[in-house]
Design a protein around this motif. Structure first.
Motif, short mmCIF file in Angstrom:
data_model
loop_
_atom_site.label_atom_id
_atom_site.label_comp_id
_atom_site.label_asym_id
_atom_site.label_seq_id
_atom_site.Cartn_x
_atom_site.Cartn_y
_atom_site.Cartn_z
N ARG A 228 49.14 39.95 41.39
CA ARG A 228 48.41 38.81 40.86
C ARG A 228 47.65 38.13 41.99
NH1 ARG A 228 52.44 35.29 37.21
NH2 ARG A 228 53.08 34.57 39.26
N GLN A 397 48.99 39.11 30.41
CA GLN A 397 49.06 39.06 31.86
C GLN A 397 47.87 39.73 32.53
OE1 GLN A 397 51.80 37.47 33.76
NE2 GLN A 397 49.97 37.54 35.05
N SER A 398 47.48 40.91 32.09
CA SER A 398 46.40 41.63 32.77
C SER A 398 45.08 40.88 32.66
CB SER A 398 46.27 43.05 32.20
OG SER A 398 45.94 43.01 30.82
N VAL A 401 45.20 37.97 35.11
CA VAL A 401 45.02 38.44 36.48
C VAL A 401 43.55 38.72 36.77
CG1 VAL A 401 45.50 40.38 38.03
CG2 VAL A 401 47.37 39.34 36.74
N ALA A 402 42.84 39.31 35.81
CA ALA A 402 41.41 39.57 35.99
C ALA A 402 40.63 38.26 36.12
CB ALA A 402 40.88 40.40 34.83
#
Length: 435
Positions: A228, A397-398, A401-402
């Motif tokens: 992260r 979550q992904s 994070v992006a």
């Protein structure tokens, strides 16, 4: 450049302005920050002028209910707003700035700038003043009204009409008559990340979506051990305070952070409803998901009874978001823009429990961008609903994070400072004269 920054409200309204002040001063600019009292923001080392208004005390005395505000308009709200509106004029006369940047509650700022013959810049901490067809004004409705979205932006002007007497008093301070129409802002700055809000195509060129304002010590880059993007340091409600070293933490909090996965819960200055019921729902939901819980009680939005406390529940009035959020599995919060940006920049999924104003807007916006589960209105908060949201959080979550990676490259305070520098360099207008 002599820059006067004037803001009003609670902690989340003060922190971005303090960050911009810290960013401007090392560039050789003379910066004065006019702010409410007792905001809780670290203002050490800044040139600060009190507006003699205490929004935090007002919130603690009557909560955040709009109905309570209307009931107490004369006795509570009007004196606080008078402090902001009139003392902003005194601050400008004392400092004689080249440009003023102001919070929307500082209703006298355009008049003050016109009286001095200088440009003024509106700072929209949330998109509620500049009309667009693309979404309704934050703090009005969350449903897209299409072509009617632009009409929702009239609400702010209607509210401003409640304090005409105070604006007239500010005009007297400046030695001018109150004009029928004050000048429009020379520019509008929104310290919001484009990762969270796409810039509407119908906004004028004078409006800048800069990204969040961070103090110079707040840098970002790389990733943490979980892949992260690490957060730029942020304080208890918004991204704008000097960085904190984990080694200076309360040892008990440091031990808790090191003890394994946990969820964070904090509602900032939101004080409404039953804080004990919310505390019980939060603890029950975390335990149902096998998570420890870190609670920041803030100005009274959450209360955790003694019978619910244990090794898996840690309670403090406030904590440093820069240390806590990057390590949390999820952040349960009210959806104020500062906390939204701090959590997202940390790579941490938000679970928004909106109370008032722009908070439902940000809860809906996060959901629309695939960055969070559906918000849970505070009156519908239950342990079961929250447990379901905690269970859903890893699915986002992904995407978060992006978004954090995009935010890591933003320099919102730098972009804002560039706008202010260009405006200050322009020839001055003629100052207003008393009729």
């Amino acid at each position: 450049m002599k820059l006067l920054l004037v803001t009003a409200g609670s902690r989340g309204d003060v922190e971005p302005f303090a960050a911009l002040a810290r960013r401007a001063a090392p560039s050789g600019h003379e910066v004065r920050l006019a702010v409410p009292d007792d905001s809780g923001v670290d203002l050490a080392g800044l040139d600060v002028r009190s507006l003699e208004a205490d929004f935090s005390a007002m919130i603690e005395s009557q909560g955040v209910s709009p109905l309570a505000a209307m009931r107490n308009l004369r006795e509570v709200v009007r004196p606080v707003m008078r402090g902001v509106i009139v003392n902003a004029a005194h601050a400008a006369l004392e400092f004689r700035p080249d440009v003023i940047a102001w919070h929307p509650k500082v209703l006298s700022a355009p008049l003050v700038a016109d009286a001095l013959g200088i440009p003024h810049v509106l700072v929209e901490l949330v998109p509620a003043m500049t009309p667009t067809r693309e979404f309704p004004a934050a703090g009005t409705v969350t449903r897209d009204l299409g072509a009617l979205n632009r009409l929702t932006y009239r609400a702010g002007a209607a509210a401003a009409g409640m304090f005409r007497r105070e604006v007239d008093e500010a005009a007297d301070v400046m030695g001018v008559g109150r004009p029928h129409h004050a000048s429009a802002p020379a520019a509008t700055l929104l310290p919001i990340s484009p990762a969270l809000l796409s810039r509407p195509a119908d906004w004028p060129d004078s409006v800048s979506l800069t990204g969040p304002w961070r103090a110079p010590t707040q840098s970002a880059g790389g990733t943490d051990g979980a892949g992260r993007a690490p957060a730029p340091p942020a304080s208890t409600t918004d991204a704008a305070a000097p960085a904190s070293d984990v080694r200076t933490l309360d040892p008990a909090l440091a031990d808790f952070l090191d003890g394994g996965p946990f969820a964070y819960a904090g509602f900032g200055s939101m004080a409404a409803g039953d804080p004990v019921a919310r505390g019980r729902a939060l603890v029950a939901a975390a335990r149902a998901r096998g998570l420890r819980l870190l609670v920041a009680t803030g100005l009274g939005g959450i209360a955790v009874p003694d019978d619910l406390r244990g090794d898996d529940v840690f309670v403090r009035r406030s904590v440093d978001h820069s240390v806590v959020l990057p390590r949390a599995t999820a952040a349960v919060h009210h959806g104020g823009i500062g906390t939204v940006q701090a959590a997202t920049a940390s790579g941490t999924v938000s679970i928004v429990v909106p109370f008032i104003a722009d908070q439902p807007f940000w809860g809906a916006m996060l959901q629309r961008h695939g960055l969070a589960p559906a918000p849970i209105p505070r009156k519908r908060l239950t342990a079961d609903r929250l447990a379901d949201a905690l269970a859903a959080a890893p699915r986002f979550q992904s995407a978060v994070v992006a978004a954090a990676a995009r935010m890591a490259g933003e320099d919102g305070a730098g972009e804002a400072l560039g706008v202010l520098e260009r405006l200050a360099a322009r020839p001055r207008k003629a100052a207003l004269r008393h009729p």
